[in-house]
Scaffold this motif. Structure first.
Motif, PDB file in Angstrom:
ATOM      1  N   HIS A 207      45.188  96.474  59.477  1.00 39.76           N
ATOM      2  CA  HIS A 207      45.400  97.880  59.103  1.00 39.76           C
ATOM      3  C   HIS A 207      46.857  98.276  59.344  1.00 39.76           C
ATOM      4  O   HIS A 207      47.447  99.035  58.571  1.00 39.76           O
ATOM      5  CB  HIS A 207      44.465  98.795  59.889  1.00 39.76           C
ATOM      6  CG  HIS A 207      43.048  98.768  59.398  1.00 39.76           C
ATOM      7  ND1 HIS A 207      42.720  98.961  58.065  1.00 39.76           N
ATOM      8  CD2 HIS A 207      41.870  98.580  60.053  1.00 39.76           C
ATOM      9  CE1 HIS A 207      41.404  98.896  57.911  1.00 39.76           C
ATOM     10  NE2 HIS A 207      40.859  98.654  59.104  1.00 39.76           N
ATOM     11  N   LYS A 208      47.448  97.743  60.417  1.00 39.30           N
ATOM     12  CA  LYS A 208      48.857  98.023  60.683  1.00 39.30           C
ATOM     13  C   LYS A 208      49.752  97.385  59.619  1.00 39.30           C
ATOM     14  O   LYS A 208      50.835  97.889  59.307  1.00 39.30           O
ATOM     15  CB  LYS A 208      49.252  97.518  62.075  1.00 39.30           C
ATOM     16  CG  LYS A 208      48.747  98.396  63.215  1.00 39.30           C
ATOM     17  CD  LYS A 208      49.260  97.910  64.551  1.00 39.30           C
ATOM     18  CE  LYS A 208      48.807  98.825  65.684  1.00 39.30           C
ATOM     19  NZ  LYS A 208      49.447 100.165  65.628  1.00 39.30           N
ATOM     20  N   ARG A 209      49.312  96.267  59.059  1.00 37.51           N
ATOM     21  CA  ARG A 209      50.082  95.628  57.987  1.00 37.51           C
ATOM     22  C   ARG A 209      50.149  96.526  56.753  1.00 37.51           C
ATOM     23  O   ARG A 209      51.159  96.568  56.061  1.00 37.51           O
ATOM     24  CB  ARG A 209      49.431  94.291  57.593  1.00 37.51           C
ATOM     25  CG  ARG A 209      49.682  93.152  58.547  1.00 37.51           C
ATOM     26  CD  ARG A 209      49.115  91.837  57.999  1.00 37.51           C
ATOM     27  NE  ARG A 209      49.387  90.738  58.910  1.00 37.51           N
ATOM     28  CZ  ARG A 209      50.522  90.056  58.968  1.00 37.51           C
ATOM     29  NH1 ARG A 209      51.510  90.387  58.141  1.00 37.51           N
ATOM     30  NH2 ARG A 209      50.678  89.076  59.822  1.00 37.51           N
ATOM     31  N   TYR A 210      49.047  97.219  56.498  1.00 37.50           N
ATOM     32  CA  TYR A 210      48.931  97.978  55.247  1.00 37.50           C
ATOM     33  C   TYR A 210      48.826  99.480  55.505  1.00 37.50           C
ATOM     34  O   TYR A 210      48.048 100.184  54.877  1.00 37.50           O
ATOM     35  CB  TYR A 210      47.706  97.504  54.458  1.00 37.50           C
ATOM     36  CG  TYR A 210      47.609  96.003  54.296  1.00 37.50           C
ATOM     37  CD1 TYR A 210      48.729  95.240  53.966  1.00 37.50           C
ATOM     38  CD2 TYR A 210      46.390  95.331  54.478  1.00 37.50           C
ATOM     39  CE1 TYR A 210      48.652  93.867  53.823  1.00 37.50           C
ATOM     40  CE2 TYR A 210      46.302  93.958  54.332  1.00 37.50           C
ATOM     41  CZ  TYR A 210      47.432  93.224  54.018  1.00 37.50           C
ATOM     42  OH  TYR A 210      47.348  91.863  53.878  1.00 37.50           O
ATOM     43  N   LEU A 211      49.621  99.981  56.449  1.00 44.31           N
ATOM     44  CA  LEU A 211      49.582 101.416  56.760  1.00 44.31           C
ATOM     45  C   LEU A 211      49.953 102.254  55.535  1.00 44.31           C
ATOM     46  O   LEU A 211      50.961 101.970  54.865  1.00 44.31           O
ATOM     47  CB  LEU A 211      50.564 101.731  57.902  1.00 44.31           C
ATOM     48  CG  LEU A 211      50.120 101.383  59.319  1.00 44.31           C
ATOM     49  CD1 LEU A 211      51.252 101.663  60.295  1.00 44.31           C
ATOM     50  CD2 LEU A 211      48.878 102.183  59.711  1.00 44.31           C
ATOM     51  N   PRO A 212      49.148 103.260  55.225  1.00 46.32           N
ATOM     52  CA  PRO A 212      49.478 104.132  54.082  1.00 46.32           C
ATOM     53  C   PRO A 212      50.837 104.807  54.291  1.00 46.32           C
ATOM     54  O   PRO A 212      51.144 105.297  55.373  1.00 46.32           O
ATOM     55  CB  PRO A 212      48.342 105.171  54.099  1.00 46.32           C
ATOM     56  CG  PRO A 212      47.232 104.527  54.874  1.00 46.32           C
ATOM     57  CD  PRO A 212      47.885 103.650  55.879  1.00 46.32           C
ATOM     58  N   GLY A 213      51.637 104.784  53.275  1.00 50.10           N
ATOM     59  CA  GLY A 213      52.940 105.422  53.321  1.00 50.10           C
ATOM     60  C   GLY A 213      54.013 104.577  53.990  1.00 50.10           C
ATOM     61  O   GLY A 213      55.166 105.011  54.092  1.00 50.10           O
ATOM     62  N   GLU A 214      53.643 103.419  54.484  1.00 51.29           N
ATOM     63  CA  GLU A 214      54.604 102.511  55.116  1.00 51.29           C
ATOM     64  C   GLU A 214      54.759 101.250  54.269  1.00 51.29           C
ATOM     65  O   GLU A 214      53.894 100.920  53.442  1.00 51.29           O
ATOM     66  CB  GLU A 214      54.127 102.108  56.525  1.00 51.29           C
ATOM     67  CG  GLU A 214      53.976 103.260  57.496  1.00 51.29           C
ATOM     68  CD  GLU A 214      55.315 103.727  58.034  1.00 51.29           C
ATOM     69  OE1 GLU A 214      56.322 103.013  57.858  1.00 51.29           O
ATOM     70  OE2 GLU A 214      55.347 104.821  58.641  1.00 51.29           O
TER      71      GLU A 214
ATOM     72  N   ARG B 283      54.403  97.621  53.188  1.00 50.23           N
ATOM     73  CA  ARG B 283      53.402  96.592  53.493  1.00 50.23           C
ATOM     74  C   ARG B 283      54.075  95.385  54.152  1.00 50.23           C
ATOM     75  O   ARG B 283      55.149  94.954  53.745  1.00 50.23           O
ATOM     76  CB  ARG B 283      52.691  96.130  52.213  1.00 50.23           C
ATOM     77  CG  ARG B 283      51.752  97.171  51.624  1.00 50.23           C
ATOM     78  CD  ARG B 283      51.241  96.721  50.267  1.00 50.23           C
ATOM     79  NE  ARG B 283      50.471  95.488  50.348  1.00 50.23           N
ATOM     80  CZ  ARG B 283      49.138  95.448  50.460  1.00 50.23           C
ATOM     81  NH1 ARG B 283      48.450  96.574  50.530  1.00 50.23           N
ATOM     82  NH2 ARG B 283      48.503  94.302  50.511  1.00 50.23           N
ATOM     83  N   ILE B 284      53.424  94.864  55.158  1.00 54.43           N
ATOM     84  CA  ILE B 284      53.910  93.640  55.819  1.00 54.43           C
ATOM     85  C   ILE B 284      52.916  92.534  55.494  1.00 54.43           C
ATOM     86  O   ILE B 284      51.866  92.402  56.135  1.00 54.43           O
ATOM     87  CB  ILE B 284      54.040  93.837  57.345  1.00 54.43           C
ATOM     88  CG1 ILE B 284      54.996  94.986  57.650  1.00 54.43           C
ATOM     89  CG2 ILE B 284      54.521  92.552  58.015  1.00 54.43           C
ATOM     90  CD1 ILE B 284      55.101  95.316  59.130  1.00 54.43           C
ATOM     91  N   ASN B 285      53.212  91.789  54.469  1.00 54.81           N
ATOM     92  CA  ASN B 285      52.280  90.751  54.013  1.00 54.81           C
ATOM     93  C   ASN B 285      52.386  89.493  54.881  1.00 54.81           C
ATOM     94  O   ASN B 285      53.431  89.197  55.474  1.00 54.81           O
ATOM     95  CB  ASN B 285      52.574  90.385  52.556  1.00 54.81           C
ATOM     96  CG  ASN B 285      52.293  91.539  51.622  1.00 54.81           C
ATOM     97  OD1 ASN B 285      51.259  92.192  51.723  1.00 54.81           O
ATOM     98  ND2 ASN B 285      53.221  91.814  50.712  1.00 54.81           N
ATOM     99  N   LYS B 286      51.294  88.765  54.940  1.00 55.74           N
ATOM    100  CA  LYS B 286      51.315  87.481  55.633  1.00 55.74           C
ATOM    101  C   LYS B 286      52.140  86.487  54.821  1.00 55.74           C
ATOM    102  O   LYS B 286      52.194  86.575  53.589  1.00 55.74           O
ATOM    103  CB  LYS B 286      49.886  86.949  55.810  1.00 55.74           C
ATOM    104  CG  LYS B 286      49.045  87.755  56.776  1.00 55.74           C
ATOM    105  CD  LYS B 286      47.690  87.103  57.016  1.00 55.74           C
ATOM    106  CE  LYS B 286      46.881  87.911  58.027  1.00 55.74           C
ATOM    107  NZ  LYS B 286      45.588  87.259  58.335  1.00 55.74           N
ATOM    108  N   PRO B 287      52.785  85.534  55.492  1.00 56.15           N
ATOM    109  CA  PRO B 287      53.591  84.554  54.759  1.00 56.15           C
ATOM    110  C   PRO B 287      52.714  83.650  53.881  1.00 56.15           C
ATOM    111  O   PRO B 287      51.505  83.545  54.095  1.00 56.15           O
ATOM    112  CB  PRO B 287      54.262  83.738  55.870  1.00 56.15           C
ATOM    113  CG  PRO B 287      53.395  83.928  57.063  1.00 56.15           C
ATOM    114  CD  PRO B 287      52.834  85.306  56.956  1.00 56.15           C
ATOM    115  N   THR B 288      53.328  83.032  52.899  1.00 60.85           N
ATOM    116  CA  THR B 288      52.595  82.116  52.016  1.00 60.85           C
ATOM    117  C   THR B 288      51.997  80.999  52.852  1.00 60.85           C
ATOM    118  O   THR B 288      52.703  80.325  53.615  1.00 60.85           O
ATOM    119  CB  THR B 288      53.538  81.513  50.961  1.00 60.85           C
ATOM    120  OG1 THR B 288      54.146  82.591  50.239  1.00 60.85           O
ATOM    121  CG2 THR B 288      52.778  80.610  50.004  1.00 60.85           C
ATOM    122  N   PRO B 289      50.698  80.781  52.735  1.00 56.54           N
ATOM    123  CA  PRO B 289      50.050  79.798  53.613  1.00 56.54           C
ATOM    124  C   PRO B 289      50.403  78.357  53.247  1.00 56.54           C
ATOM    125  O   PRO B 289      50.649  78.034  52.089  1.00 56.54           O
ATOM    126  CB  PRO B 289      48.561  80.056  53.384  1.00 56.54           C
ATOM    127  CG  PRO B 289      48.487  80.591  51.982  1.00 56.54           C
ATOM    128  CD  PRO B 289      49.745  81.401  51.804  1.00 56.54           C
TER     129      PRO B 289
END
Length: 619
Positions: free
Chosen positions: A267-274, A276-282
């Motif tokens: 949820h912290k990765r995808y905070l509304p209005g912030e 997005r902090i995506n996970k790195p390519t696996p």
């Protein structure tokens, strides 16, 4: 006689004898199991014994000794260190009043003050400081008194040291601070006190912050407190929550809490209005069964129904956040492999263990016990599989050991031998130049070689050349282990046997001796004690006849003497030499002549050809 009895007996010996001053001085300076009577008395809290030894017997208050605390032997511990560590204030006062140096250290550079801080003896800590103890003297690892008090959770000691303005941000050799130590040990009260005293959130040499140190040990209440610290970024909050979740999977086995932590992080990765902090390519790995990290919060709930996938997620997350060099990364990969082995899934275990071993060997700077442990675990696993192959267990039928997998691990073991030998040569003039690690790895590799030879018996001839080449590469390294022993010595030495329920092979091993000799080993090579492989075989109880016969067949001299003048025959225990080998068959006329020259002390140097002098000398 116990240490205490020895210490208490000294005054009695003095009072009830006519010993002079010199004899008494020699007596009180003598050591039993590495400790003087004064060291023993201080360790065990015998005040009057210590007082008598100092005031009447003239014991040296600075003479160190070896003592045991919590099962660990402390080398070169001064009497004051022993009394401070054990918590005897009266003896501490006694020693200081008689001139004991308050900042004297053990071999590892630990001071009496640090020893008192370790067990939280605040009264001793105060007294030592009042008499000149330096709170900033660190041990050889750079750990200060404040760090150890924080790690052990002694709030009152920490508060006192901070009042003395101990350096709250001092770093150890590996870059950790007192804040790291209390975060790792789980003391929230001390952590708050440190922060109030100006402690900063720094990273150690592994890139670990105190927040991550708390997460990796599973102290959620500290994680929950620190993620709100103003110096903690959103990315760091996410990493800490995910890492803490991985710890709850592997260490606490609390899957529900792990899902909650991972979901909070997502949820912290995808905070509304912030942003997005995506996970790195696996990077999909065979060791992790090609599992890909979940990226959707709703999919996290489905993980609870697939525990295998959830456990792989924990390993993936730990590797992503801690990196390959952090010891916890490979530790938990090995742990998960062991769990699979216990459940009968040996293929998964082998995949994970190989990955962990690759991790350890690709990022090393020095030899590390974890690498040795990985090789040992593999040897034990393969030995079990070979001993129990085809048997029905509660977890299913034990499969056969795969030749290619054993060969794969053997090759890595040989590389570890080469690396350990290289590091030993680099550090032979320092304290780190200890051949014990090299010897241990050589022995483990020999056991793996023994397994390969057993597997070769039932394998196609097309595989034989590959196996022989691998063992040849090992033998031709011609490396010396502890006591100057080569591979042939180890193969013929009973002490080289690894201790477990399913040994790879019994030592001395005629099979190993045969192939080592075939690949060019000298049958009469000597170790530092002058022992040939034949001598070491004789010391086995009992000596297996096949081993000396192999050695003698390849040219070993049955009457060669070691540094103590012993031969194969004189070293046999409870066996007659003719019961083991036909001594007449292997006694050469040249050997008999050499023995006569030695027996009658006939001068021969400068008389016989030079190339015969060494031959005569060894008889």
């Amino acid at each position: 006689m116990s240490f205490t009895q020895i210490a208490e007996s000294i005054p009695k010996i003095y009072l009830h004898s006519n010993k002079g001053k010199e004899e008494v001085s020699m007596l009180v300076a003598s050591k039993t199991s590495g400790a003087t009577p004064l060291v023993i008395a201080c360790r065990n809290g015998h005040f009057y014994v210590a007082q008598y030894l100092i005031e009447k017997c003239g014991a040296d208050v600075e003479q160190p000794g070896s003592v045991i605390f919590d099962g660990e032997t402390i080398e070169e511990a001064p009497p004051l260190w022993c009394a401070a560590a054990a918590g005897y204030l009266d003896i501490v006062k006694l020693l200081i009043s008689h001139g004991a140096k308050v900042n004297s250290t053990t071999r590892t550079k630990s001071t009496p003050l640090r020893a008192a801080c370790f067990d939280g003896h605040l009264n001793i800590v105060r007294y030592l400081v009042q008499h000149g103890a330096d709170v900033e003297i660190a041990n050889r690892h750079g750990h200060t008194c404040l760090m150890i008090a924080c790690y052990k959770g002694h709030l009152d000691v920490v508060r006192y040291l901070l009042e003395l303005e101990a350096d709250v941000n001092r770093r150890s050799v590996k870059g950790n601070t007192a804040l790291h130590d209390c975060a790792e040990s789980g003391s929230l009260d001390i952590l708050k006190l440190l922060l109030d005293s100006g402690a900063v959130m720094s990273r150690d040499s592994y890139g670990m912050t105190p927040l991550l140190a708390a997460a990796v040990t599973g102290h959620y209440y500290i994680v929950n407190f620190l993620i709100n610290h103003p110096d903690v970024t959103r990315e760091e909050q996410i990493d800490a929550l995910e890492l803490c979740g991985a710890t709850f999977v592997d260490k606490k086995r609390d899957m529900v809490k792990a899902i909650y932590l991972w979901k909070t992080a997502m949820h912290k990765r995808y905070l509304p209005g912030e942003k997005r902090i995506n996970k790195p390519t696996p990077v999909l790995r065979k060791a992790y069964d090609y599992v890909e990290e979940v990226k959707d919060p709703d999919e996290l709930d489905n993980l609870i129904a697939n525990l295998d996938s959830m456990r792989m997620h924990a390993l993936i997350i730990r590797e992503r956040i801690l990196g390959l060099t952090h010891p916890d990364t490979s530790y938990y990969v090995r742990y998960r492999g062991a769990v699979y082995a216990d459940s009968g899934r040996f293929d998964r275990c082998i995949d994970l263990w190989n990955y962990a071993l690759d991790m350890q060997q690709s990022n090393r700077q020095n030899v590390h016990p974890m690498t040795q442990s990985s090789l040992f675990s593999f040897t034990e696993l393969f030995s079990f599989m070979m001993a129990e192959e085809g048997k029905q267990t509660l977890r299913g039928i034990v499969p056969p050991a795969d030749l290619n997998e054993v060969l794969r691990v053997f090759t890595k073991a040989v590389e570890e031998v080469k690396f350990a030998h290289q590091k030993l040569n680099e550090t032979k003039c320092s304290d780190e130049g200890n051949p014990t690690y090299l010897t241990r790895v050589m022995v483990i590799t020999l056991h793996l070689a023994c397994l390969l030879l057993r597997l070769m018996e039932d394998s196609p001839k097309t595989d034989h050349q590959q196996i022989r080449k691998a063992i040849y590469n090992f033998v031709t390294l011609d490396i010396k282990a502890k006591k100057g022993r080569r591979l042939l010595h180890l193969a013929c030495c009973q002490d080289a046997s690894l201790q477990w329920t399913y040994p790879a092979c019994q030592f001395p091993s005629s099979q190993l001796a045969e192939i080592i000799l075939e690949f060019g080993a000298h049958p009469n090579c000597k170790d530092d004690d002058g022992n040939t492989p034949l001598h070491l075989a004789a010391m086995a109880s009992p000596c297996p006849p096949a081993v000396p016969r192999v050695l003698l067949k390849h040219g070993a001299h049955i009457d060669t003497v070691n540094n103590n003048g012993d031969t194969f025959a004189t070293l046999l225990k409870g066996q007659k030499v003719n019961e083991v080998v036909d001594i007449i068959k292997y006694t050469k006329l040249t050997c008999a002549a050499a023995r006569v020259i030695q027996q009658f002390k006939i001068p021969y140097r400068g008389v016989v050809p030079v190339n015969l002098e060494s031959f005569i000398a060894c008889h």
